[in-house]
Motif scaffolding. Structure first.
Motif, PDB file in Angstrom:
ATOM      1  N   VAL A 164      51.062  56.990  22.194  1.00  0.00           N
ATOM      2  CA  VAL A 164      51.057  58.311  21.567  1.00  0.00           C
ATOM      3  C   VAL A 164      51.670  58.175  20.173  1.00  0.00           C
ATOM      4  O   VAL A 164      52.809  57.726  20.023  1.00  0.00           O
ATOM      5  N   ALA A 165      50.926  58.555  19.153  1.00  0.00           N
ATOM      6  CA  ALA A 165      51.392  58.401  17.776  1.00  0.00           C
ATOM      7  C   ALA A 165      52.302  59.546  17.374  1.00  0.00           C
ATOM      8  O   ALA A 165      52.064  60.705  17.731  1.00  0.00           O
ATOM      9  N   ASP A 166      53.347  59.220  16.624  1.00  0.00           N
ATOM     10  CA  ASP A 166      54.269  60.185  16.015  1.00  0.00           C
ATOM     11  C   ASP A 166      55.040  61.014  17.029  1.00  0.00           C
ATOM     12  O   ASP A 166      55.536  62.100  16.693  1.00  0.00           O
ATOM     13  N   ALA A 167      55.175  60.519  18.248  1.00  0.00           N
ATOM     14  CA  ALA A 167      55.925  61.271  19.258  1.00  0.00           C
ATOM     15  C   ALA A 167      57.382  61.434  18.853  1.00  0.00           C
ATOM     16  O   ALA A 167      58.023  62.443  19.188  1.00  0.00           O
ATOM     17  N   ALA A 168      57.931  60.456  18.130  1.00  0.00           N
ATOM     18  CA  ALA A 168      59.335  60.529  17.723  1.00  0.00           C
ATOM     19  C   ALA A 168      59.591  61.677  16.762  1.00  0.00           C
ATOM     20  O   ALA A 168      60.715  62.180  16.672  1.00  0.00           O
ATOM     21  N   ALA A 169      58.555  62.093  16.025  1.00  0.00           N
ATOM     22  CA  ALA A 169      58.716  63.181  15.060  1.00  0.00           C
ATOM     23  C   ALA A 169      58.376  64.542  15.659  1.00  0.00           C
ATOM     24  O   ALA A 169      58.558  65.566  14.990  1.00  0.00           O
ATOM     25  N   ALA A 170      57.893  64.570  16.896  1.00  0.00           N
ATOM     26  CA  ALA A 170      57.354  65.807  17.477  1.00  0.00           C
ATOM     27  C   ALA A 170      58.449  66.719  18.026  1.00  0.00           C
ATOM     28  O   ALA A 170      59.454  66.261  18.569  1.00  0.00           O
ATOM     29  N   ASP A 171      58.209  68.007  17.885  1.00  0.00           N
ATOM     30  CA  ASP A 171      59.010  69.019  18.570  1.00  0.00           C
ATOM     31  C   ASP A 171      58.337  69.455  19.860  1.00  0.00           C
ATOM     32  O   ASP A 171      59.002  69.818  20.831  1.00  0.00           O
ATOM     33  N   VAL A 172      56.993  69.423  19.857  1.00  0.00           N
ATOM     34  CA  VAL A 172      56.206  69.867  21.003  1.00  0.00           C
ATOM     35  C   VAL A 172      55.099  68.843  21.253  1.00  0.00           C
ATOM     36  O   VAL A 172      54.500  68.317  20.304  1.00  0.00           O
ATOM     37  N   LEU A 173      54.835  68.568  22.527  1.00  0.00           N
ATOM     38  CA  LEU A 173      53.730  67.699  22.919  1.00  0.00           C
ATOM     39  C   LEU A 173      52.667  68.544  23.615  1.00  0.00           C
ATOM     40  O   LEU A 173      52.993  69.420  24.428  1.00  0.00           O
ATOM     41  N   LEU A 174      51.412  68.276  23.283  1.00  0.00           N
ATOM     42  CA  LEU A 174      50.303  68.910  23.994  1.00  0.00           C
ATOM     43  C   LEU A 174      49.829  67.948  25.069  1.00  0.00           C
ATOM     44  O   LEU A 174      49.334  66.864  24.765  1.00  0.00           O
ATOM     45  N   VAL A 175      49.993  68.338  26.316  1.00  0.00           N
ATOM     46  CA  VAL A 175      49.730  67.453  27.449  1.00  0.00           C
ATOM     47  C   VAL A 175      48.506  67.953  28.206  1.00  0.00           C
ATOM     48  O   VAL A 175      48.443  69.126  28.608  1.00  0.00           O
ATOM     49  N   LEU A 176      47.542  67.060  28.406  1.00  0.00           N
ATOM     50  CA  LEU A 176      46.351  67.379  29.181  1.00  0.00           C
ATOM     51  C   LEU A 176      46.634  67.058  30.643  1.00  0.00           C
ATOM     52  O   LEU A 176      46.782  65.898  31.023  1.00  0.00           O
TER      53      LEU A 176
ATOM     54  N   PRO B 139      59.902  54.127  22.607  1.00  0.00           N
ATOM     55  CA  PRO B 139      59.245  53.533  21.440  1.00  0.00           C
ATOM     56  C   PRO B 139      58.542  52.228  21.798  1.00  0.00           C
ATOM     57  O   PRO B 139      59.060  51.413  22.560  1.00  0.00           O
ATOM     58  N   LEU B 140      57.350  52.051  21.250  1.00  0.00           N
ATOM     59  CA  LEU B 140      56.615  50.806  21.372  1.00  0.00           C
ATOM     60  C   LEU B 140      56.693  50.056  20.039  1.00  0.00           C
ATOM     61  O   LEU B 140      57.104  50.613  19.027  1.00  0.00           O
ATOM     62  N   VAL B 141      56.293  48.801  20.050  1.00  0.00           N
ATOM     63  CA  VAL B 141      56.292  48.010  18.817  1.00  0.00           C
ATOM     64  C   VAL B 141      54.894  48.104  18.206  1.00  0.00           C
ATOM     65  O   VAL B 141      53.959  47.472  18.705  1.00  0.00           O
ATOM     66  N   PRO B 142      54.727  48.885  17.140  1.00  0.00           N
ATOM     67  CA  PRO B 142      53.395  49.047  16.552  1.00  0.00           C
ATOM     68  C   PRO B 142      53.130  48.009  15.474  1.00  0.00           C
ATOM     69  O   PRO B 142      54.057  47.437  14.889  1.00  0.00           O
ATOM     70  N   LEU B 143      51.852  47.770  15.200  1.00  0.00           N
ATOM     71  CA  LEU B 143      51.504  46.950  14.051  1.00  0.00           C
ATOM     72  C   LEU B 143      51.864  47.680  12.766  1.00  0.00           C
ATOM     73  O   LEU B 143      52.433  47.098  11.836  1.00  0.00           O
ATOM     74  N   ASP B 144      51.558  48.966  12.719  1.00  0.00           N
ATOM     75  CA  ASP B 144      51.828  49.787  11.542  1.00  0.00           C
ATOM     76  C   ASP B 144      53.166  50.490  11.729  1.00  0.00           C
ATOM     77  O   ASP B 144      53.278  51.442  12.503  1.00  0.00           O
ATOM     78  N   LEU B 145      54.186  50.050  11.010  1.00  0.00           N
ATOM     79  CA  LEU B 145      55.518  50.626  11.161  1.00  0.00           C
ATOM     80  C   LEU B 145      55.608  52.041  10.615  1.00  0.00           C
ATOM     81  O   LEU B 145      56.573  52.747  10.896  1.00  0.00           O
ATOM     82  N   THR B 146      54.623  52.464   9.811  1.00  0.00           N
ATOM     83  CA  THR B 146      54.672  53.805   9.239  1.00  0.00           C
ATOM     84  C   THR B 146      54.080  54.863  10.165  1.00  0.00           C
ATOM     85  O   THR B 146      54.164  56.061   9.864  1.00  0.00           O
TER      86      THR B 146
ATOM     87  N   PRO C 148      54.613  55.249  14.016  1.00  0.00           N
ATOM     88  CA  PRO C 148      55.182  54.716  15.260  1.00  0.00           C
ATOM     89  C   PRO C 148      54.451  55.228  16.495  1.00  0.00           C
ATOM     90  O   PRO C 148      53.917  56.342  16.516  1.00  0.00           O
ATOM     91  N   LEU C 149      54.449  54.393  17.520  1.00  0.00           N
ATOM     92  CA  LEU C 149      53.828  54.720  18.803  1.00  0.00           C
ATOM     93  C   LEU C 149      54.895  54.789  19.874  1.00  0.00           C
ATOM     94  O   LEU C 149      55.965  54.180  19.754  1.00  0.00           O
ATOM     95  N   ALA C 150      54.597  55.537  20.924  1.00  0.00           N
ATOM     96  CA  ALA C 150      55.561  55.676  22.019  1.00  0.00           C
ATOM     97  C   ALA C 150      54.823  55.860  23.333  1.00  0.00           C
ATOM     98  O   ALA C 150      53.665  56.290  23.368  1.00  0.00           O
ATOM     99  N   ARG C 151      55.513  55.517  24.409  1.00  0.00           N
ATOM    100  CA  ARG C 151      55.029  55.811  25.756  1.00  0.00           C
ATOM    101  C   ARG C 151      55.742  57.075  26.231  1.00  0.00           C
ATOM    102  O   ARG C 151      56.978  57.158  26.209  1.00  0.00           O
ATOM    103  N   ILE C 152      54.969  58.067  26.649  1.00  0.00           N
ATOM    104  CA  ILE C 152      55.525  59.339  27.095  1.00  0.00           C
ATOM    105  C   ILE C 152      55.595  59.343  28.615  1.00  0.00           C
ATOM    106  O   ILE C 152      54.582  59.148  29.296  1.00  0.00           O
ATOM    107  N   THR C 153      56.777  59.574  29.139  1.00  0.00           N
ATOM    108  CA  THR C 153      56.971  59.648  30.592  1.00  0.00           C
ATOM    109  C   THR C 153      57.431  61.052  30.962  1.00  0.00           C
ATOM    110  O   THR C 153      58.491  61.507  30.518  1.00  0.00           O
TER     111      THR C 153
END
Length: 386
Positions: free
Chosen positions: A176-188, A205-212, A214-219
């Motif tokens: 999930v991209a930009d989860a660290a910056a999010a206030d709200v998540l839209l979940v299907l 947080p995951l280790v992305p190729l593009d550091l600008t 960021p990706l994350a795993r949402i649990t």
């Protein structure tokens, strides 16, 4: 070539009433004014040194810069109707913003929040989404869809998160991209679309190729969500948002390619070997001429996709697929040429070329690979699979 898993008929299209408007690839005066405002802001507060410093810190998102872009300039509400507090603009204006963000590899959640999440909410078209859309348009909140960034238009949607009843959600979503910056998540979820506070989602947080970006795993572990739409409406809204996101991502890729070409031409003019500018050597002239043609063609493809989305053209799915199939490769080639033609300097961490190469590579996987979109083009053209 591999055929797409979904037929063209499965992609959302909203045909405009009456005859289709003629294709317009030119930038309007309003769009140029918006470009100037965004470029000035990014030049002042998001230069290469600042981007690299924030990427190294592990917190690339700049809330102050986002507030200026989203609220003061009003870019976050471009796709939101005026009655909901937005600018009532179109995908053409949003494409201009993404071009400039691509030129600066800006670490801002514009694609995820102001395009994907906003399009999902607009696709739901229920009273429950109006308050959240107003918050997004005003730049007071960042909303991110909890779907993998690699999810493509026309591809099957992932298995939904499970609803234990009453909006109590359990499940995991990765990449999930930009989860660290999010206030709200839209979940299907299996019972519809839910708005979930990001604080209760336990992003890893995951280790992305593009550091600008960021990706994350949402649990989600019995996380409470507010239901916004029923399952059918939610899935249609997500599918429509993926189409718009892929079309506008082409403009970000165009911005990357334009910066790489401009910076490389400037470098080979200044760099001398054998008492001559290296740009005067015929082999480099040919490479840069080919790259210029590629970028010019990418601009036409990206603008066509933005215009088709803005006008609701029935050809929008095809136009978007063509844009992604082409612009993805152009951005990567431009970034590779930028690194190589800068010589040893281009290989250093201090030079920003690697930021553009990583963003271009990551974008080539986002919202569908070029191969996936070529498969969609084949489907629309009714070409037989090999």
């Amino acid at each position: 070539m591999t055929a797409s898993p979904a037929s063209p008929a499965s992609l959302p299209v909203t045909a405009p009433p009456g005859p289709a408007a003629p294709l317009d690839l030119l930038y309007s005066e309003t769009e140029e004014g918006l470009r100037a405002a965004v470029r000035s802001l990014l030049a002042d507060r998001c230069d290469a040194a600042a981007v690299l410093a924030r990427a190294e810190s592990g917190t690339p998102h700049d809330p102050a810069l986002w507030h200026t872009l989203a609220a003061d300039i009003g870019a976050a509400g471009l796709l939101v109707p005026e009655k909901l507090g937005g600018q009532g603009a179109s995908h053409r204006e949003a494409a201009v913003v993404l071009e400039e963000l691509g030129r600066a590899v800006a670490p801002l959640p514009y694609l995820t929040s102001s395009v994907l999440a906003t399009e999902i909410l607009l696709g739901c078209d229920t009273p429950d989404v109006a308050p959240l859309l107003r918050e997004l348009a005003a730049g007071r909140r960042v909303c991110v869809p909890a779907v993998p960034l690699t999810l493509a238009p026309g591809a099957p949607l992932p298995a939904p998160v499970k609803d234990a009843g009453g909006g109590v959600l359990t499940g995991t979503v990765t990449s999930v991209a930009d989860a660290a910056a999010a206030d709200v998540l839209l979940v299907l979820a299996d019972t519809g679309l839910y708005a979930v506070p990001a604080a209760s989602a336990a992003p890893t947080p995951l280790v992305p190729l593009d550091l600008t970006r960021p990706l994350a795993r949402i649990t989600l572990d019995a996380a409470a969500g507010t239901r916004l739409a029923d399952p059918a409406t939610a899935r249609a809204a997500v599918a429509g948002a993926l189409l718009s996101g892929a079309g506008l991502l082409a403009s970000e890729q165009l911005g990357i390619a334009e910066w790489c070409l401009t910076r490389t031409v400037a470098h080979v003019r200044e760099r001398h070997q054998f008492n001559r500018p290296v740009g005067s050597f015929q082999a480099l002239k040919h490479r840069l001429a080919r790259l210029w043609l590629d970028v010019a063609s990418a601009r036409a493809a990206a603008r066509a996709a933005a215009d088709a989305l803005a006008t609701g053209s029935p050809d929008a799915p095809l136009t978007v697929a063509v844009a992604q199939a082409y612009c993805s490769g152009v951005a990567v080639r431009a970034a590779e040429e930028c690194v190589q033609l800068h010589g040893g300097t281009g290989m250093t961490w201090e030079h920003p070329a690697h930021l553009y190469l990583k963003r271009a590579k990551a974008d080539s996987l986002a919202l569908g690979t070029a191969g996936h979109h070529r498969g969609l083009v084949a489907d629309f053209a009714e070409l037989p699979a090999p």
